[in-house]
Design a protein around this motif. Sequence first.
Motif, PDB file in Angstrom:
ATOM      1  N   UNK A   1      15.319  40.256 -28.575  1.00 52.80           N
ATOM      2  CA  UNK A   1      15.066  40.895 -29.982  1.00 52.80           C
ATOM      3  C   UNK A   1      14.132  40.176 -30.590  1.00 52.80           C
ATOM      4  N   UNK A   2      13.860  38.754 -30.366  1.00 57.24           N
ATOM      5  CA  UNK A   2      12.935  38.381 -31.225  1.00 57.24           C
ATOM      6  C   UNK A   2      13.711  37.465 -32.414  1.00 57.24           C
ATOM      7  N   UNK A   3      14.957  37.659 -32.468  1.00 64.47           N
ATOM      8  CA  UNK A   3      15.534  36.910 -33.401  1.00 64.47           C
ATOM      9  C   UNK A   3      15.520  35.521 -33.422  1.00 64.47           C
ATOM     10  N   UNK A   4      15.416  34.951 -34.736  1.00 63.93           N
ATOM     11  CA  UNK A   4      15.737  33.687 -34.602  1.00 63.93           C
ATOM     12  C   UNK A   4      16.875  33.273 -35.650  1.00 63.93           C
ATOM     13  N   UNK A   5      17.867  32.592 -35.133  1.00 63.16           N
ATOM     14  CA  UNK A   5      18.998  32.244 -36.048  1.00 63.16           C
ATOM     15  C   UNK A   5      18.843  31.636 -37.177  1.00 63.16           C
ATOM     16  N   UNK A   6      19.338  31.916 -38.270  1.00 63.92           N
ATOM     17  CA  UNK A   6      19.128  31.181 -39.537  1.00 63.92           C
ATOM     18  C   UNK A   6      19.995  29.979 -39.785  1.00 63.92           C
ATOM     19  N   UNK A   7      19.681  29.100 -40.527  1.00 66.88           N
ATOM     20  CA  UNK A   7      20.475  28.033 -40.910  1.00 66.88           C
ATOM     21  C   UNK A   7      21.919  28.214 -41.236  1.00 66.88           C
ATOM     22  N   UNK A   8      21.820  29.216 -42.083  1.00 58.77           N
ATOM     23  CA  UNK A   8      23.092  29.917 -42.593  1.00 58.77           C
ATOM     24  C   UNK A   8      24.003  30.271 -41.350  1.00 58.77           C
ATOM     25  N   UNK A   9      23.497  30.925 -40.735  1.00 64.06           N
ATOM     26  CA  UNK A   9      24.049  31.533 -39.379  1.00 64.06           C
ATOM     27  C   UNK A   9      24.730  30.271 -38.585  1.00 64.06           C
ATOM     28  N   UNK A  10      23.844  29.431 -38.409  1.00 67.33           N
ATOM     29  CA  UNK A  10      24.340  28.391 -37.392  1.00 67.33           C
ATOM     30  C   UNK A  10      25.430  27.403 -38.138  1.00 67.33           C
ATOM     31  N   UNK A  11      25.285  27.328 -39.527  1.00 63.36           N
ATOM     32  CA  UNK A  11      26.247  26.699 -40.093  1.00 63.36           C
ATOM     33  C   UNK A  11      27.720  27.170 -40.149  1.00 63.36           C
ATOM     34  N   UNK A  12      27.650  28.673 -40.379  1.00 58.74           N
ATOM     35  CA  UNK A  12      28.828  29.450 -40.058  1.00 58.74           C
ATOM     36  C   UNK A  12      29.516  29.068 -38.657  1.00 58.74           C
ATOM     37  N   UNK A  13      28.526  29.081 -37.544  1.00 66.46           N
ATOM     38  CA  UNK A  13      28.989  29.087 -36.402  1.00 66.46           C
ATOM     39  C   UNK A  13      29.471  27.523 -36.024  1.00 66.46           C
ATOM     40  N   UNK A  14      29.156  26.584 -36.453  1.00 65.95           N
ATOM     41  CA  UNK A  14      29.443  25.049 -36.547  1.00 65.95           C
ATOM     42  C   UNK A  14      30.732  25.165 -37.309  1.00 65.95           C
ATOM     43  N   UNK A  15      31.130  25.811 -38.455  1.00 62.26           N
ATOM     44  CA  UNK A  15      32.400  25.947 -38.966  1.00 62.26           C
ATOM     45  C   UNK A  15      33.477  26.453 -37.984  1.00 62.26           C
ATOM     46  N   UNK A  16      32.941  27.436 -37.358  1.00 62.08           N
ATOM     47  CA  UNK A  16      33.966  28.011 -36.716  1.00 62.08           C
ATOM     48  C   UNK A  16      34.389  27.204 -35.267  1.00 62.08           C
ATOM     49  N   UNK A  17      33.457  26.871 -34.630  1.00 61.29           N
ATOM     50  CA  UNK A  17      33.324  25.796 -33.475  1.00 61.29           C
ATOM     51  C   UNK A  17      34.161  24.683 -33.859  1.00 61.29           C
ATOM     52  N   UNK A  18      34.291  24.225 -34.888  1.00 54.94           N
ATOM     53  CA  UNK A  18      34.924  22.939 -35.216  1.00 54.94           C
ATOM     54  C   UNK A  18      36.415  23.166 -35.540  1.00 54.94           C
ATOM     55  N   UNK A  19      36.626  24.582 -36.261  1.00 58.77           N
ATOM     56  CA  UNK A  19      37.878  24.887 -36.670  1.00 58.77           C
ATOM     57  C   UNK A  19      38.742  25.156 -35.260  1.00 58.77           C
TER      58      UNK A  19
END
Length: 388
Positions: free
Chosen positions: A174-192
């Motif tokens: 798709x050419x998408x570049x993950x945003x910092x906000x998206x990566x922070x949410x992923x971090x939250x979920x991965x830690x939880x």
Amino acid sequence: MSNIYLSARTESFTESVIREMTRRINIVGGVNLAQGFPDFNPPEELLDAAIQAMRDGYNQYSITWGSPRLRQAICEKVDWHNNIKADPDKNITVTCGATEAMMSAMLAIINPSDEVIIFEPYYENYGPDTIVSGAKPVYIPLIEPDFHFDPEVLKAAFNDHTKAIIINTPHNPSGKVFTIEELELISELCNEHDVLVITDEIYEHILFNGLPHVSPASVSGLGDRTITISGMSKTYSATGWRIGWTIAPEHITNAIRKVHDFLTVGAPAPLQEAGVVALQMPRDYYSKLSKFYNHKKETLLWALTDTGFKPFVPKGAYYMLTDISAFGFESDVEFALHLINKIGVATVPGSSFYSTRELGCNKIRFAFCKTEDTLGKAIERLNKLKVT
Ligand SMILES: Cc1ncc(COP(=O)(O)O)c(C=O)c1O
């Protein structure tokens, strides 16, 4: 001969659609915008370094997990580019491309009944990677036109079986570049949920309009639970050299190294030495690379729009996914075959990037990692399609 000799595992694989399109276009002698390899050479200094390395005697197995000089060069580069602190002896494994890196990473961490979250559309290898490693894929839709994901849908996908989430940024197709906000949410979920991140950053140097590359491993909370994958294929136009790597915490690296040893023993020794020269290229090499591809992206974008396509504008990587509804074909495969047989241009049917084929059947993907000459020829042919 009967299929009783074949493994159930391979029975569930289909032939790579991308390679099939390449085979078909070669038969008719057209222009190949299907497969993501440059039709030009790596920089001259890399060719010289590869030849010199062979002359200097780097022709036998290297250390299984990678030449010390290359591992050191990887650590120095990811320090300034990715904001990742890595130790060459503890965190790096050099592999045969990002392809083997992903397979080794999955085999190193997956147990039966583990689930792996994959954003779709996705790079087609991730399907077989999950099958071979025994993981159950859980797909999260990326929503057009900007390919964002619904945070609630992602949250709902995490459970006690979730072992890892695969991120690919910049994203193929798709050419998408993950945003910092998206990566922070992923971090939250991965830690939880105590989940690992496997991030494929093979296009980390191809971003447009000044967008910075953010490595998930540099995001707060992810450093200790991320396997970062990259390689030389795309950044140095050397897809045939088969040099990739993983960067991971020490205990995960130890497991990846064991798998890698038994799968391939090691990546090509002289090309690892040439890789040192690549990774030490001056920093403006990378900004020039992005500009080089931005120009090709703009050329293709203009031509496709003019012809009647509705392309999704990529923020990075060297592909353009486009809607094909205006052409009135039954399916993406039928349209892609028409493009090969009647127009002489190979693309990839969109359905090959989805777990449910219907989701991609109104799209195809163009690769624009080609010379001006090749792109010009393709555009001239595509003109015949013009919706008037
Ligand atoms: C997202 C992605 N990852 C990995 C690869 C393969 O990388 P390598 O050549 O290093 O195996 C590709 C190639 O197209 C790709 O698009």
